[in-house]
Design an enzyme around this catalytic site. Structure first.
Site, PDB file in Angstrom:
ATOM      1  CG  ASP A  44      -1.840   1.155   1.312  1.00  0.00           C
ATOM      2  OD1 ASP A  44      -2.346   1.571   0.254  1.00  0.00           O
ATOM      3  OD2 ASP A  44      -2.051   1.671   2.419  1.00  0.00           O
ATOM      4  CB  SER A  58     -10.419  12.844  -9.462  1.00  0.00           C
ATOM      5  OG  SER A  58     -11.722  12.364  -9.751  1.00  0.00           O
ATOM      6  NE  ARG A 117       1.372  14.005  -3.177  1.00  0.00           N
ATOM      7  CZ  ARG A 117       0.357  13.518  -2.472  1.00  0.00           C
ATOM      8  NH1 ARG A 117      -0.704  14.276  -2.258  1.00  0.00           N
ATOM      9  NH2 ARG A 117       0.400  12.311  -1.966  1.00  0.00           N
ATOM     10  CB  THR A 173      -2.168   3.319  -3.760  1.00  0.00           C
ATOM     11  OG1 THR A 173      -2.701   4.392  -3.011  1.00  0.00           O
ATOM     12  CG2 THR A 173      -1.875   3.797  -5.179  1.00  0.00           C
ATOM     13  CE  LYS A 187      -5.143  -1.216  -2.067  1.00  0.00           C
ATOM     14  NZ  LYS A 187      -4.836  -0.610  -0.745  1.00  0.00           N
ATOM     15  NE  ARG A 205      26.474 -35.249   1.812  1.00  0.00           N
ATOM     16  CZ  ARG A 205      25.574 -34.562   1.117  1.00  0.00           C
ATOM     17  NH1 ARG A 205      25.780 -33.290   0.826  1.00  0.00           N
ATOM     18  NH2 ARG A 205      24.478 -35.148   0.679  1.00  0.00           N
TER      19      ARG A 205
END
Length: 1592
Positions: free
Chosen positions: A633, A810, A866, A946, A1056, A1338
């Site tokens: 996430d 959005s 951003r 996400t 998800k 061995r």
């Protein structure tokens, strides 16, 4: 006739959009940089919105055509459904009608008048078992193991005496023990889940009592409760009664009001508390903590009713009644309200009984159709439709961090028709039906219709109910005094529970593979038993043998066939140890020990939460070492959900001195980490911040400034603000004024002692960060009311009149505010994405400003920030009035309301002028970039899943270096299945054109970073839904698994889980999911390993996880160290277990050849019982619990070693067969050597007794086999501790001790056995030779492999054991520590100090980094710098020389001073190598890449070449360009460095690269500083009077 084709334009437009995405060669177009990726994502969303609009218009045209068509037209083919119908998945199931104060219609009643439809309870259960189902269900789970079924059959067979079992009761004990232990462990794990479930179910809620819920039957009990008379209707249960008694003493009265200044609810009758006032925010609302400060968890804690002390205006304590068990009435209050006309569904002319009142109950008692009352800080108990709120605008605010980890608020609103409800009487006066869709998983979609009759006109009306009116279970009410709601979905039908899924029963990969090995051994066992049975039958059928005289009566029957069957069963019992039941017992013990070690690791302890790593599922620890894909996430897992204003650009001038994680990662990859030392940055930024504050304080007074929260650090900004003659000053004022005005933030003065302390509460942390930055720079937003916005501009108060706010969403990607400034002008301020703002700039805008701002924003975005563009325009009075009429009409539109509003907005959001741009950093959790790079170097791919928007996920991807500038990034965004298929095929073609056809060979699993061109996919939820359809699922899997990373945005919890399932099953890959919220539970449960983060975001994920810890970075230690160790240990333990049982069982089989195959025991029966229980079990358990092939520090330094686990190379069927064959060979040796000695010779004891009994031979064979088995395990043990020595040697000694003890007990076959055997040299010689011959092959094989064909881990282990590696790491030897003569300072890298990355800084740990040395040494002044690349421990690399002097940053003294390391800020000893490998060129699509991994499974270099690198701590200089590269990063606790309490300590992870300080190679050539700074002088000062380490 071409004009008739006009209606095809929409299709043509779609085709054009598709061609924009896919090139003519059918390859998907890609982008690289962060700025271009974000811009491309915005363009794709715009194209998608444009397509949706065109389709809607086209569907409207089709509907209109259909209406005009003639009725009798029967031959007309029905039009296909509009394409937008495919935009949402179909919701299956029956819609539910919820009736409020309306009787149910007859068709919804049964014959008894009860509702036909029954809804699930609100009680939830995440545990797997109940008291009733625990035993049968757990037994079923355990007997899914093939071995357990086999052991059960054997136990049953041994009950019958004819099969010759010596003690059937004893034989059943191991099975009973393992079944019991496993059941107890499972019960404890599930009991913890049940306790949490009970805590949730018994949480308190408030519902309307003494009111009829017509949707529920009169007696809702099931037949069992009715039979026992449990909980009859109307009876108050014990839990509810306790709740009400507990709250009765608090004297609480519920009073709801929307009128006046106070919209609060009275919650106490304390007279003293009533005199206390509070500060009102915007709109007269009181502002409480929106962003959580205190720890908040799920399940909810009980509400503290004494914490709130407000009352309704006009009410006194005497007017209030007591709570009386949690219920109260508002009838008296309502009688004082004057008669009013009916609004919406409330019919005030209707008479009421006055009986309804609020009462306290439990969550599990709520039913569909109940009316509930939610108060501030309470959690939502079910999915609820909002009927009314305390807010005058009918708004309410939710915190969803229990669902998605986000602490910012989500606004919701009430249904308009019910918004006037404020009392119990109002609820009795309403009547409506809610037509609701059936329950489904989509968290972002809900559709219902509220139907009612208008009380005034009697007209039937209806109102749509969407997700904006729905509160989801688990959310928390914030900033809202009360909410009245209608319960729609309860319990398992609620959206969050539908997304959770059932608690799975997980089994490790090796455990599943063990079933195959058990089946193989079972087949071998059947073969041995058949051979013995057939041979015994033939032998028994012969007549005239000596058996007739010597074995009379020995056969169970007279039939040879029946005797053969009995022999078969007897052999099945005798040879049962070849399928070892003790293996499962030992594995349970080992995994319990491993879980304890994981929980006690201090490196995974997070002090702020006082939380260590908690294993909740113990039986899958070995899967931690085989993880190939991690699904994470974003919010709360990778990030802190904290925004910081780092940079801005105003009038084309950039401001801000901070450095982001993305910049640090880019600098490391480019080999220039010197200028980005975070510790030096912290010191320098502190000086710059103080300088900035001093300049601003001299220029103006800012009463609201909070210096500790100032993140925009720029002295130049303070200078420009202070310069009254500068034109830039006006631009800065306008810019920050826009930030202080254009927002939807609320100001809160929570601290009455500090009247100028403002806290901002916002729906988005971005907005709060912007307004807070403006406040700290001198432009505080003070308060907002309906009529004014008060701000200060550099100490001067200003008041603006808000006219309209056009909100952000959005689709718009911008928000606008229209205000009237103090001069009377109307101003529109707009902020949004750069592409959206630039489309709306005025035509004659200054092109230079546009270019500069765009360039700055691109730079900010590429730094992982951003960005938002800020713009404005002035409006005329006429323009505003005309637009206001259009906007009001659009808001009141019935059809196409959203489109009309968008059109209205377009009429005013144009002709903008740029003010500047902002850049925010979403703060990552500590150490996330370094952890991700370490996981990538280990060959693990990380995907982000996400619910956030695309741009946010891309920014975080670049910030944490998951997405890199040299990646080819593909953005998938499609509305239809065909478009999705076209884009996915284009992506596959793109990768194939660069990398060629894919290879899915398991031997090539795990990717090597930098080996070939890197690709990444970014996909949104709608496109993902198409990609997960059956038609496209294989194609999408093909595309996604060829990429280094995939970012899935706007995905639901169910999606998800589907993505995890796709990769887990489609590629048979081991997967791990990590998250922190309830929306991550589905993918946590779906993955092979589920990890939940503890913290403030709620504990739902941690409750459902297999491992819970505090920080994402701990995942590195959990996988690279503990996971790898656990996988290696369990793999070796399995192989050794099968081996030791083969050697024991086959030795007994060889004996049957010489005794007619009659299933006679070779060994004394106590040896059979104690072989797996005592004699050989502990060495293998110690091997599985404590063995280490390499040290933890070496494992973290070489994460590439983890790739062997991804490819499953430690536990293969070839290895299984090799151990089986080895056991077969050794069984023959340990049997036939004693047999030949006993047969050829005539051994006699020292006392004259002959050694010729079965006990003598059997004991000799048993001793040889036990010695060989324990020594064999010791040979395979790599890490010998004191416990290992004691157990391996002690187990054999215990066996000898048992022979001594048991010999003195009376028995039929073992009396005086120690006297007979141990005094004879033949016995000891036989045992010794048998063991040596058995183990020699061995030993020889291990020597040849390690000497001539070593694996990488063998080379590193040899270097560690021999000491070369410890010397290079500066780690003291054990012998030096014992002698107290450790010389840490003699480490080669000690003499080259270096700057460090941010995650290395710690007061408790050091980070010791090892770099490569040239073949003949190197000069410190000519260090090479490069990014870290995956290295083989032995590998030659050629790199051009590189000097720090080539960097322009160090040409000026100011730059040198800025980046020079400070001895006072150095925290602990950190060392680096003098050289680092050179940077490799960025991959391009046409680059030819090396086909072989850099980290090979087998090194081609002799070990001697590795040892030659460290023969001297100070090798002589050499100018050879070739060098052996050895790069390692580990950390070691600091023992001699004093801690600094004022610094925050944190756990570190291996850093990405090693590097030197800024002055390295510069001081030696600087004449100005040569006399003052001797290049070697710092060595003396480091250990002189200063008691801590220094750095230059």
């Amino acid at each position: 006739m071409p004009g008739f084709r006009k209606h095809l334009d929409p299709d043509e437009l779609e085709t054009d959009d598709e061609h924009d995405v896919v090139d003519p060669e059918l390859r998907l177009r890609t982008v690289r940089t962060a700025a271009s990726t974000i811009a491309e994502s915005i363009r794709t969303e715009e194209r998608a919105e444009r397509r949706k609009t065109i389709r809607k218009k086209r569907s409207f045209f089709r509907r209109a055509t259909k209406k005009r068509s003639a009725q009798p037209a029967k031959d007309v083919v029905p039009a296909e459904p509009p394409p937008e119908a495919a935009a949402a998945p179909p919701v299956t199931g029956l819609r539910r009608n919820i009736y409020v104060n309306i009787p149910l219609p007859p068709d919804e009643l049964d014959a008894h008048g009860e509702p036909v439809v029954r809804y699930v309870r609100n009680k939830v259960r995440t545990s797997k078992y109940t008291v009733v189902t625990f035993i049968p269900k757990n037994l079923y789970e355990q007997f899914r193991r093939v071995a357990n079924l086999y052991f059960l059959v054997l136990v049953v067979l041994q009950v019958f005496p004819m099969f010759g079992a010596a003690s059937p009761q004893t034989a059943a004990l191991p099975l009973i023990f393992i079944i019991t232990v496993t059941a107890i462990k499972d019960g404890i794990e599930d009991y913890r889940r049940a306790v949490l479930d009970e805590e949730v179910n018994n949480s308190a809620a408030t519902k309307l009592g003494h009111w009829k819920n017509v949707n529920q039957p009169t007696d809702p009990r099931n037949w069992f409760e009715k039979l026992l008379g449990i909980n009859p209707p109307g009876k108050v249960t014990k839990g509810v009664r306790k709740l009400r008694e507990r709250e009765a003493s608090q004297g609480t009265e519920i009073v709801l009001s929307k009128e006046g200044v106070d919209s609060r609810m009275s919650e106490t009758t304390d007279a003293q508390s009533m005199d206390q006032g509070y500060y009102s925010g915007a709109g007269g609302r009181r502002l409480e903590d929106i962003q959580s400060v205190d720890e908040h968890s799920y399940p909810p804690t009980s509400l503290d009713y004494q914490s709130s002390s407000q009352t309704v205006v006009g009410f006194t304590p005497d007017d209030m009644k007591d709570w009386r068990g949690g219920s109260g009435s508002l009838t008296a209050y309502q009688q004082s309200v004057k008669s009013r006309s009916s609004l919406g569904v409330v019919d005030h002319s209707k008479r009421t009984t006055g009986m309804a009142r609020w009462e306290r109950t439990l969550w599990k008692k709520l039913e569909v159709g109940d009316i509930v009352l939610l108060r501030e800080n309470e959690q939502v108990p079910a999915d609820i439709v909002v009927l009314s709120t305390s807010d005058p605008d009918n708004m309410c605010y939710l915190e969803t961090k229990n669902l998605d980890g986000e602490t910012n608020l989500k606004p919701r609103k009430s249904v308009r028709a019910t918004a006037s409800i404020i009392s119990e009487d109002d609820i009795e006066r309403i009547a409506f039906v809610l037509d609701s869709e059936p329950p489904h998983q989509n968290l972002y979609l809900y559709h219902g219709v509220l139907r009612y009759k208008d009380p005034n006109t009697g007209e039937q009306k209806q109102e749509s109910v969407t997700i904006n009116e729905l509160l989801l279970r688990g959310c928390t009410v914030r900033n809202t005094s009360w909410i009245i709601g209608l319960v729609v979905f309860t319990g398992a039908d609620s959206k969050i529970m539908l997304n959770g899924g059932d608690t799975p029963s997980k089994r490790s990969k090796i455990e599943k593979e063990t079933n195959f090995n058990v089946i193989v051994n079972f087949v071998v066992l059947i073969g041995m038993c058949l051979t013995s049975a057939i041979a015994n039958g033939i032998w028994d059928g012969k007549g005239g043998t000596s058996a007739t005289f010597f074995e009379a009566g020995a056969d169970p029957t007279d039939s040879s066939v029946v005797n053969a069957i009995v022999t078969f069963t007897s052999c099945l019992i005798a040879f049962q140890n070849i399928v070892p039941i003790s293996l499962y017992i030992s594995i349970e013990i080992v995994k319990t020990i491993q879980a304890f070690f994981i929980s006690q690791d201090v490196d995974m302890y997070y002090k702020p939460f006082d939380a260590a790593c908690t294993p909740k599922t113990w039986n899958i620890s070995d899967d931690l070492g085989q993880i190939e894909y991690i699904f994470s996430d974003k919010t709360g897992t990778l990030t802190q959900n904290v925004m910081e204003f780092q940079k801005c650009s105003v009038n084309g001038v950039p401001y801000g001195e901070g450095v982001t994680e993305a910049q640090r990662g880019a600098a490391k990859r480019e080999g220039k980490p010197d200028a980005l030392d975070p510790e030096e940055q912290t010191k320098q930024l502190a000086h710059l911040k103080q300088d900035m504050m001093n300049k601003m304080n001299r220029a103006f007074k800012n009463r609201y400034c909070q210096p500790e929260k100032l993140t925009l650090i720029s002295p130049k900004l303070a200078e420009d603000l202070s310069d009254r003659t500068s034109e830039q000053r006006n631009h800065l004022i306008n810019f920050f004024r826009a930030l202080a005005i254009c927002h939807s933030v609320l100001a809160d003065r929570s601290d009455t002692k500090r009247p100028f302390h403002l806290e901002y509460k916002a729906e988005s942390p971005d907005e709060a960060a912007l307004v807070a930055a403006a406040r700290d720079v001198g432009f505080p937003f003070v308060q907002k009311t309906k009529d004014s916005i008060d701000i200060e501009v550099m100490g001067q108060a200003e008041r603006y009149i808000p006219l309209e706010m056009i909100e952000f969403n959005s689709t718009r990607k911008r928000m606008s505010v229209i205000v009237r400034n103090p001069q009377g002008q109307i101003v529109l301020y707009c902020k949004g994405a750069d592409s959206v703002i630039y489309q709306r700039l005025r035509p004659d805008h200054d092109p230079i400003l546009k270019e500069k701002t765009a360039k700055d924003m691109e730079s900010f975005a590429n730094s992982g920030l951003r960005t938002l563009c800020i713009a404005y325009r002035y409006l005329t009075e006429q323009e505003y009035m005309e637009w206001q009429r259009v906007y009001d009409a659009a808001n009141n539109a019935i059809e196409d309301r959203d489109e009309e509003i968008d059109k209205a907005n377009e009429r005013i959001e144009h002709s903008l002028t740029i003010l500047g741009a902002t850049a925010l950093e979403d703060k990552l959790q500590e150490g996330v970039p370094e952890a991700i790079e370490t996981l990538h170097n280990a060959g693990i791919k990380l995907w982000i899943l996400t619910g956030d928007k695309v741009q946010t996920a891309i920014e975080i991807g670049f910030s944490c270096n998951l997405l890199k500038q040299d990646m080819e990034i593909m953005i998938l965004s499609a509305d239809t299945l065909h478009e999705a298929q076209l884009q996915i095929e284009g992506g596959v073609n793109k990768i194939a054109s660069v990398l060629g056809p894919p290879s899915w060979d398991p031997k090539t699993r795990g990717f090597v970073p930098g080996q070939k061109a890197a690709f990444a996919v970014v996909i949104d939820g709608d496109t993902l839904r198409h990609a997960l359809s059956p038609q496209l699922k294989p194609l999408f899997l093909n595309l996604a698994t060829q990429c280094e990373t995939v970012v899935c945005c706007r995905v639901s919890p169910a999606q998800k889980a589907l993505v995890v399932k796709l990769v887990k099953e489609g590629r048979n890959a081991m997967t791990l999911s990590i998250g922190d919220g309830a929306n991550d539970v589905a993918m946590i449960q779906e993955a092979n390993i589920g990890c939940g983060l503890l913290g403030y975001e709620g504990s739902q994920a941690a409750m459902s996880a297999d491992y819970a810890f505090g920080q994402f970075r701990f995942l590195t230690k959990l996988l690279i160290v503990h996971g790898r160790w656990s996988y290696q240990r369990i793999a070796d333990m399995h192989s050794n277990f099968f081996y030791k049982n083969v050697i024991w069982t086959f030795a007994m089989f060889w004996f049957l050849i010489f005794n007619s195959f009659d299933a006679t025991y070779l060994y004394q029966y106590t040896f059979v019982l104690l072989y797996n229980l005592v004699f050989t079990s502990l060495p293998v358990i110690v091997l599985g619990a404590f063995d280490q092939d390499i040290n933890a520090k070496a494992a973290l330094a070489f994460p590439q070693l983890y790739i062997r686990g991804i490819r499953g190379l430690e536990y293969t069927r070839l290895k299984f067969w090799a151990y089986m064959i080895d056991g077969l060979y050794q069984s023959a040796v340990v049997f036939f050597f004693p047999f030949l000695v006993w047969t050829v010779g005539l051994p006699a004891s020292w006392n004259g007794k002959t050694i010729d009994s079965l006990a003598d031979l059997g004991t000799t064979v048993a001793v040889s086999a036990i010695f060989a088995a324990n020594t064999y395990v010791g040979m395979n043990t790599r890490y010998w501790t004191v416990v290992t020595w004691i157990v391996v040697i002690g187990s054999s000694l215990v066996m000898l001790l048992w022979i001594v003890i048991y010999s003195f007990f009376m028995s039929s076959d073992f009396v005086d056995e120690v006297v007979v055997l141990c005094g004879n040299g033949t016995f000891w010689f036989t045992v010794l030779i048998s063991v040596i011959v058995a183990l020699a092959p061995r030993f020889i094989a291990k020597y040849i492999r390690s000497a001539y064909f070593p694996l990488d881990k063998d080379i590193i282990r040899e270097a560690w054991v021999k000491g070369d590696l410890k010397d290079r790491l500066g780690i003291g030897h054990r012998r030096d520590r014992k002698n107290g003569s450790g010389k840490l300072e003699q480490a080669p890298m000690f003499h080259h100090p270096h700057a460090r990355s941010e995650s290395e800084i710690s007061t408790y740990q050091q980070d010791i980094e090892l770099g490569g040395l040239t073949a003949g040494g190197s000069n410190p002044s000519s260090a090479n710098a490069s990014p870290r690349t995956p290295l083989s421990p032995i590998r030659e690399a050629q790199s051009p020389p590189h000097s720090p002097l080539a960097n322009d940053d160090f040409l000026s003294p100011q730059r040198r001073e800025l980046h020079a390391a400070s001895p006072y800020s150095f925290r602990g000893s950190y060392y680096s190598a003098s050289q680092i490998p050179a940077p490799s060129p960025d991959p391009t699509p046409h680059t030819n890449y090396t086909p072989n991994p850099l980290m090979s499974a087998v090194s081609q270099e002799p070990v001697a070449a590795f040892r030659a690198q460290s023969t001297s701590p100070h090798p002589p200089p050499s100018t050879s360009p070739r060098r052996d590269v050895f790069e390692m990063h580990v950390r070691q606790p600091s023992q001699d460095v004093p801690s600094t309490s004022h610094l925050a300590a944190h756990t570190q992870v291996p850093t990405d690269s090693t590097y030197e300080t800024a002055y390295t190679g510069y001081l030696e050539g600087d004449d100005e500083h040569h006399n003052d700074h001797d290049p070697q002088s710092w060595r003396g000062s480091t250990y002189s009077s200063y008691d801590g380490p220094h750095a230059i």
